[in-house]
Design a protein around this motif. Structure first.
Motif, PDB file in Angstrom:
ATOM      1  N   GLN A   1       0.819  -1.200   0.000  1.00 47.82           N
ATOM      2  CA  GLN A   1       0.000   0.000   0.000  1.00 47.82           C
ATOM      3  C   GLN A   1       0.861   1.262   0.000  1.00 47.82           C
ATOM      4  N   ALA A   2       2.015   1.207   0.706  1.00 47.73           N
ATOM      5  CA  ALA A   2       2.869   2.388   0.791  1.00 47.73           C
ATOM      6  C   ALA A   2       3.435   2.763  -0.566  1.00 47.73           C
ATOM      7  N   THR A   3       3.644   1.769  -1.418  1.00 46.39           N
ATOM      8  CA  THR A   3       4.228   2.040  -2.729  1.00 46.39           C
ATOM      9  C   THR A   3       3.322   2.927  -3.582  1.00 46.39           C
ATOM     10  N   LEU A   4       2.024   2.919  -3.282  1.00 43.71           N
ATOM     11  CA  LEU A   4       1.101   3.744  -4.070  1.00 43.71           C
ATOM     12  C   LEU A   4       1.332   5.239  -3.827  1.00 43.71           C
ATOM     13  N   LEU A   5       1.978   5.571  -2.700  1.00 44.43           N
ATOM     14  CA  LEU A   5       2.302   6.960  -2.350  1.00 44.43           C
ATOM     15  C   LEU A   5       1.077   7.849  -2.227  1.00 44.43           C
ATOM     16  N   ASP A   6      -0.077   7.270  -1.972  1.00 43.71           N
ATOM     17  CA  ASP A   6      -1.249   8.152  -1.899  1.00 43.71           C
ATOM     18  C   ASP A   6      -1.597   8.482  -0.448  1.00 43.71           C
TER      19      ASP A   6
ATOM     20  N   LEU B   1       5.998  13.465  -2.225  1.00 44.27           N
ATOM     21  CA  LEU B   1       4.780  14.244  -2.508  1.00 44.27           C
ATOM     22  C   LEU B   1       4.841  14.881  -3.889  1.00 44.27           C
ATOM     23  N   MET B   2       6.066  15.169  -4.365  1.00 42.92           N
ATOM     24  CA  MET B   2       6.213  15.829  -5.654  1.00 42.92           C
ATOM     25  C   MET B   2       6.405  14.839  -6.802  1.00 42.92           C
ATOM     26  N   HIS B   3       6.226  13.549  -6.511  1.00 42.97           N
ATOM     27  CA  HIS B   3       6.365  12.544  -7.563  1.00 42.97           C
ATOM     28  C   HIS B   3       5.450  12.899  -8.740  1.00 42.97           C
ATOM     29  N   PRO B   4       5.992  12.915  -9.972  1.00 38.88           N
ATOM     30  CA  PRO B   4       5.232  13.480 -11.098  1.00 38.88           C
ATOM     31  C   PRO B   4       3.908  12.775 -11.375  1.00 38.88           C
ATOM     32  N   THR B   5       3.831  11.445 -11.182  1.00 41.79           N
ATOM     33  CA  THR B   5       2.577  10.780 -11.526  1.00 41.79           C
ATOM     34  C   THR B   5       1.833  10.276 -10.299  1.00 41.79           C
ATOM     35  N   ARG B   6       2.554   9.853  -9.253  1.00 38.15           N
ATOM     36  CA  ARG B   6       1.869   9.275  -8.105  1.00 38.15           C
ATOM     37  C   ARG B   6       1.803  10.234  -6.915  1.00 38.15           C
ATOM     38  N   GLY B   7       2.573  11.340  -6.980  1.00 42.08           N
ATOM     39  CA  GLY B   7       2.670  12.234  -5.833  1.00 42.08           C
ATOM     40  C   GLY B   7       1.358  12.946  -5.544  1.00 42.08           C
ATOM     41  N   MET B   8       1.174  13.278  -4.253  1.00 39.76           N
ATOM     42  CA  MET B   8      -0.071  13.915  -3.829  1.00 39.76           C
ATOM     43  C   MET B   8      -0.280  15.277  -4.466  1.00 39.76           C
ATOM     44  N   ILE B   9       0.810  16.025  -4.636  1.00 40.49           N
ATOM     45  CA  ILE B   9       0.675  17.394  -5.123  1.00 40.49           C
ATOM     46  C   ILE B   9       0.114  17.402  -6.550  1.00 40.49           C
ATOM     47  N   ASN B  10       0.492  16.405  -7.339  1.00 43.49           N
ATOM     48  CA  ASN B  10      -0.043  16.359  -8.695  1.00 43.49           C
ATOM     49  C   ASN B  10      -1.348  15.584  -8.794  1.00 43.49           C
ATOM     50  N   ASP B  11      -1.638  14.767  -7.769  1.00 36.31           N
ATOM     51  CA  ASP B  11      -2.880  14.003  -7.797  1.00 36.31           C
ATOM     52  C   ASP B  11      -4.094  14.911  -7.735  1.00 36.31           C
ATOM     53  N   THR B  12      -3.978  15.979  -6.947  1.00 33.79           N
ATOM     54  CA  THR B  12      -5.142  16.832  -6.731  1.00 33.79           C
ATOM     55  C   THR B  12      -5.588  17.536  -8.019  1.00 33.79           C
TER      56      THR B  12
ATOM     57  N   ILE C   1      -6.233  18.299 -14.863  1.00 36.79           N
ATOM     58  CA  ILE C   1      -5.071  19.149 -15.145  1.00 36.79           C
ATOM     59  C   ILE C   1      -3.812  18.337 -14.869  1.00 36.79           C
ATOM     60  N   LYS C   2      -2.869  18.398 -15.781  1.00 37.62           N
ATOM     61  CA  LYS C   2      -1.638  17.657 -15.580  1.00 37.62           C
ATOM     62  C   LYS C   2      -0.631  18.548 -14.859  1.00 37.62           C
ATOM     63  N   GLY C   3      -0.220  18.143 -13.657  1.00 39.21           N
ATOM     64  CA  GLY C   3       0.729  18.946 -12.883  1.00 39.21           C
ATOM     65  C   GLY C   3       2.118  18.863 -13.494  1.00 39.21           C
ATOM     66  N   PRO C   4       2.979  19.797 -13.134  1.00 36.89           N
ATOM     67  CA  PRO C   4       4.342  19.792 -13.669  1.00 36.89           C
ATOM     68  C   PRO C   4       5.188  18.681 -13.059  1.00 36.89           C
ATOM     69  N   GLY C   5       6.291  18.327 -13.705  1.00 39.11           N
ATOM     70  CA  GLY C   5       7.218  17.338 -13.152  1.00 39.11           C
ATOM     71  C   GLY C   5       8.181  18.040 -12.228  1.00 39.11           C
ATOM     72  N   TRP C   6       7.747  18.294 -11.002  1.00 36.41           N
ATOM     73  CA  TRP C   6       8.464  19.184 -10.081  1.00 36.41           C
ATOM     74  C   TRP C   6       9.973  18.938 -10.070  1.00 36.41           C
ATOM     75  N   LEU C   7      10.349  17.684  -9.770  1.00 33.18           N
ATOM     76  CA  LEU C   7      11.776  17.424  -9.563  1.00 33.18           C
ATOM     77  C   LEU C   7      12.439  16.777 -10.767  1.00 33.18           C
ATOM     78  N   VAL C   8      11.641  16.362 -11.754  1.00 30.47           N
ATOM     79  CA  VAL C   8      12.252  15.690 -12.903  1.00 30.47           C
ATOM     80  C   VAL C   8      12.413  16.625 -14.099  1.00 30.47           C
ATOM     81  N   ASP C   9      11.766  17.770 -14.051  1.00 29.79           N
ATOM     82  CA  ASP C   9      11.913  18.753 -15.118  1.00 29.79           C
ATOM     83  C   ASP C   9      13.153  19.612 -14.805  1.00 29.79           C
ATOM     84  N   PRO C  10      14.176  19.575 -15.661  1.00 28.34           N
ATOM     85  CA  PRO C  10      15.415  20.283 -15.343  1.00 28.34           C
ATOM     86  C   PRO C  10      15.222  21.779 -15.101  1.00 28.34           C
ATOM     87  N   ARG C  11      14.200  22.352 -15.755  1.00 29.97           N
ATOM     88  CA  ARG C  11      14.014  23.793 -15.552  1.00 29.97           C
ATOM     89  C   ARG C  11      13.360  24.079 -14.207  1.00 29.97           C
ATOM     90  N   LEU C  12      12.669  23.093 -13.649  1.00 31.53           N
ATOM     91  CA  LEU C  12      11.881  23.327 -12.439  1.00 31.53           C
ATOM     92  C   LEU C  12      12.563  22.833 -11.169  1.00 31.53           C
TER      93      LEU C  12
END
Lengths: 275, 291
Positions: free
Chosen positions: A38-43, B138-149, B155-166
Motif C-alpha cells: 500500500q505504501a508504494t502507491l504513495l497516496d 509528494l512531488m512525484h510526477p505521476t503518483r505524488g499527492m501534489i499532482n494528484d489533486t 489538469i496535468k501537474g508539472p514534473g516538479w523534480l524531474v523537469d530540469p528547468r523546475l
C-alpha cells in the motif's frame, strides 16, 4: 486597533495552514502505518491495517540494529557537543562583555565569520586524519563545538551585558577570586539563556546531516540522519520503512518542541539581532 | 564603584601579580579559541592553499589557478555558482514576503493565533533530510499527492523534480516551507516592537489599513527585513542537505549548487577541486556580506 478576534480570517487561515503544514506530517504518519504494497502507491489514504509495529521492528533491526547504534551515536554527539560550548562560550561572552580591549573588534569579526563562512570540508578531514580523529566520534564532537561556538557566544554576550557589573565588584570586595566571580556568581545567573542555547543547539546537532556525512563515514559511526539512506534505493524503495524511520527520528526534536517551544523562539530572535 | 574600578585598572597596570587578579582574565578565551582556531580557522586558511593544488590528502602539487579555471570552464561545474545565487535569491525573497505576510496575520487579532504560530514554526525542528524525502515523494510526477489533486480536474501537474528547468525551484519552495517559520518569528518580534504611538498618530490622520502598513509597519520593520535577508541569503548559499536529499543535483546537473559540487568532487577524489569550490563559496559569501 483592538477588536474581537477575527473569525473570518481564522476560518480561512486555519484550514490553509493545516493543508500546507500538517498534511505532509500526516502523510509521514499514515505511510508509517501501511504495509509495503500500500505504501508504494504513495497516496494519502487510510492504512489497510495496523502495520506500524512490524515496520518499527523491521526498521530497528535492519543492518544489524543500525538505527539503535545510530541513536546512541547521535545522543553522544548531541550531548557532548552541546555541553562543552555552554561553559566555553559563557567564559568568552563574559570577558567579551566586560573587558574592552583593542582585541574585541577582531574577536567579534571572527565570531561573525564563524556564523557565515562555510567550513572548508576537505582540509578539515585532512586535519582530522592528521591528529587521528577522523572517523571517530571525538572528531565530530569537537567540530560541532567549533561550529556552534559563535552562536553561543553571541547569545551569552548579549545576556551578560544586561547583568550589572556592580555584582562582580561586590563579589570582589568580598574577596572572591576571578575564577569564583565567573563560576559562582555569573554562571548560575545564565540559566535561562543556557536553556535556550542547549535546546537550539541540540536540535541543530541532532538534525545535522552534512557534518556526519563528511566526518563520520562508515556504518558503525552512522548518526540517525544517515540511516534514512538504508531504505532508499533507486529501484526498490520500501516507503513504509523509510517513513517509519523518518517518524522515529523526528520524535526527539518533536518532544523538545513541545516542551521548549518558547526557548527555541527566543533563541531564533536572539541569534537574529547580532548586528 | 568608580573608585574601585579605577583602583582595579591601576592595579592591573602594575605588577604581574595584579594582572592575575583582574576579574576578567584573558585565559577565559583559551578553550574556545583553541577549538575554534584549530578546527575552523586553520582549515579555512589551509583551504586557500590547497585550492591551488592537485591534492591526494597525502601530497599536493601546486598548479596555480587551474582548479578555479576548471570550475568556471566546465559547463556542469559552472552551473553550481549560478544555481547557488539563484537559489539563495529565490528562497530569501520568498521568505521575506511570506514571513512579512504571516507575521502581519499572526500579530493581528485572529482566531487560533497560538495554533497558527506553532504550526508555522514547527517544520524548523524536523530533520531537513526527512523533509526532503517526504516532499520528494509528494512531488512525484505521476503518483505524488501534489499532482494528484489537480489530476482530479484533468489538469496535468508539472514534473516538479524531474523537469530540469523546475527542479531547483521545487527544492527552493520546500526550503521556504521549512524556513519561513524563523523569518516569521523575526518579523513578529520586529512588528511587536513598533511603538503604538505611530499607529495612533496614523489613526488621527485618518490612515487606512493599507496606509498603516505602507507608511508605518513596512518602514519600521526594516531592521527585521535586513536580518531575514542576511540570514536566509547566507543559509541559501550554503544549502546542501535539502538539495542532496531531494535531487542530488539532478536531473543531470540542473540543480547542482556549489555545496553539492563540493561534495561530489570530494567523493570523486578531486580534493583540490572540491576545496576550490569551497573557496568560491567563501568568496561569494564574503563579497555579499561586505557589500
Amino acid at each position: 486597533m483592538k477588536s474581537r478576534p477575527s473569525i473570518f480570517l481564522g476560518i480561512i487561515a486555519i484550514p490553509v495552514s493545516a493543508l500546507v503544514f500538517l498534511v505532509p506530517f500526516a502523510f509521514i504518519i499514515l505511510t508509517a502505518f501501511k504495509n509495503k504494497q500500500q505504501a508504494t502507491l504513495l497516496d494519502f489514504s487510510w492504512p489497510d491495517g495496523f502495520h506500524l509495529w512490524n515496520n518499527i521492528v523491521e526498521v530497528v533491526t535492519t543492518r544489524n540494529w543500525m538505527l539503535l547504534t545510530a541513536f546512541i551515536n547521535s545522543t553522544i554527539l548531541t550531548v557532548a557537543s552541546v555541553t562543552l560550548p555552554v561553559i566555553f562560550a559563557a567564559m568568552v561572552g563574559f570577558v567579551l562583555a566586560r573587558r574592552k580591549t583593542r582585541w574585541n573588534g577582531l574577536i567579534e569579526f571572527l565570531i561573525l565569520a564563524g556564523l557565515m563562512i562555510p567550513p572548508a570540508v576537505v582540509p578539515t578531514i585532512w586535519l582530522l586524519q592528521g591528529i587521528g580523529l577522523f572517523g571517530k566520534l571525538h572528531g565530530p564532537v569537537l567540530i560541532e563545538v567549533a561550529y556552534g561556538l559563535p552562536f553561543s557566544i553571541i547569545l551569552y554576550r548579549a545576556f551578560i551585558a544586561t547583568i550589572p557589573r556592580e555584582l562582580d565588584e561586590a563579589a570582589i570586595i568580598d574577596g572572591a577570586r576571578p575564577f569564583d566571580v565567573f563560576f559562582r556568581i555569573i554562571l548560575p545567573l545564565l540559566w535561562p539563556v543556557t536553556v535556550t542555547n542547549i535546546v537550539v543547539q541540540s536540535v541543530g546537532v541532532f538534525n545535522d546531516f552534512t557534518n556526519p556525512l563528511y566526518y563520520l563515514p562508515g556504518n558503525a559511526n552512522a548518526t540517525v540522519q544517515l540511516t534514512l539512506y538504508n531504505f532508499q534505493s533507486q529501484f526498490n524503495t520500501s516507503y513504509n520503512l523509510l517513513f517509519t524511520n523518518i517518524l522515529l527520528i523526528t520524535i526527539p526534536p518533536l518532544l523538545v518542541f513541545l516542551f521548549f517551544n518558547r526557548h527555541i523562539v527566543a533563541g531564533m530572535t536572539a541569534g537574529a539581532v547580532k548586528g | 564603584m568608580t573608585v574601585l574600578s579605577e583602583a582595579g585598572s591601576a592595579l592591573s597596570h602594575g605588577g604581574s601579580r595584579a594582572i592575575r587578579r583582574s576579574p576578567y582574565p584573558g585565559w577565559f578565551f583559551l578553550p574556545a579559541a583553541l577549538i575554534y582556531g584549530v578546527l575552523f580557522l586553520a582549515p579555512t586558511f589551509a583551504s586557500l592553499y590547497f585550492s591551488l593544488t592537485r591534492w591526494t590528502l597525502f601530497n599536493s602539487t601546486f598548479i596555480g589557478l587551474d582548479n578555479f579555471a576548471q570550475f568556471f570552464r566546465e559547463p556542469f561545474l559552472v552551473q553550481g555558482p549560478v544555481n547557488t545565487v539563484l537559489y539563495a535569491a529565490v528562497t530569501s525573497g520568498l521568505k521575506v514576503v511570506l514571513g512579512m505576510l504571516l507575521a502581519l496575520l499572526l500579530t493581528s487579532a485572529i482566531m487560533g493565533r497560538g495554533y497558527l504560530r506553532s504550526v508555522v514554526f514547527f517544520p524548523v525542528l524536523v530533520s531537513t533530510v526527512g523533509v526532503g524525502i517526504t516532499f520528494t515523494v509528494l512531488m512525484h510526477p505521476t503518483r505524488g499527492m501534489i499532482n494528484d489533486t489537480p489530476a482530479l480536474f484533468g489538469i496535468k501537474g508539472p514534473g516538479w523534480l524531474v523537469d530540469p528547468r523546475l527542479a531547483l525551484f521545487s527544492v527552493a519552495l520546500v526550503d521556504v516551507w521549512k524556513g519561513v517559520g524563523p523569518a516569521t518569528v523575526i518579523y513578529i518580534a520586529g512588528i511587536v516592537a513598533i511603538p503604538k504611538d505611530y499607529y495612533e498618530a496614523a489613526r488621527i490622520d485618518g490612515a487606512t489599513k493599507w496606509q498603516n502598513f505602507l507608511y508605518v509597519t513596512l518602514p519600521l520593520s526594516r531592521p527585521a527585513t535586513a536580518t531575514v535577508i542576511i540570514l536566509s541569503f547566507i543559509g541559501g548559499l550554503r544549502t546542501f542537505d535539502l538539495i542532496w536529499a531531494m535531487t542530488r543535483g539532478g536531473p543531470g546537473f540542473a540543480s547542482d549548487t556549489i555545496a553539492s559540487v563540493i561534495y561530489k568532487q570530494y567523493r570523486a577524489g578531486f580534493y583540490g577541486l572540491s576545496t576550490a569550490g569551497n573557496v568560491v563559496l567563501f568568496v561569494l559569501i564574503g563579497i555579499w556580506s561586505c557589500r
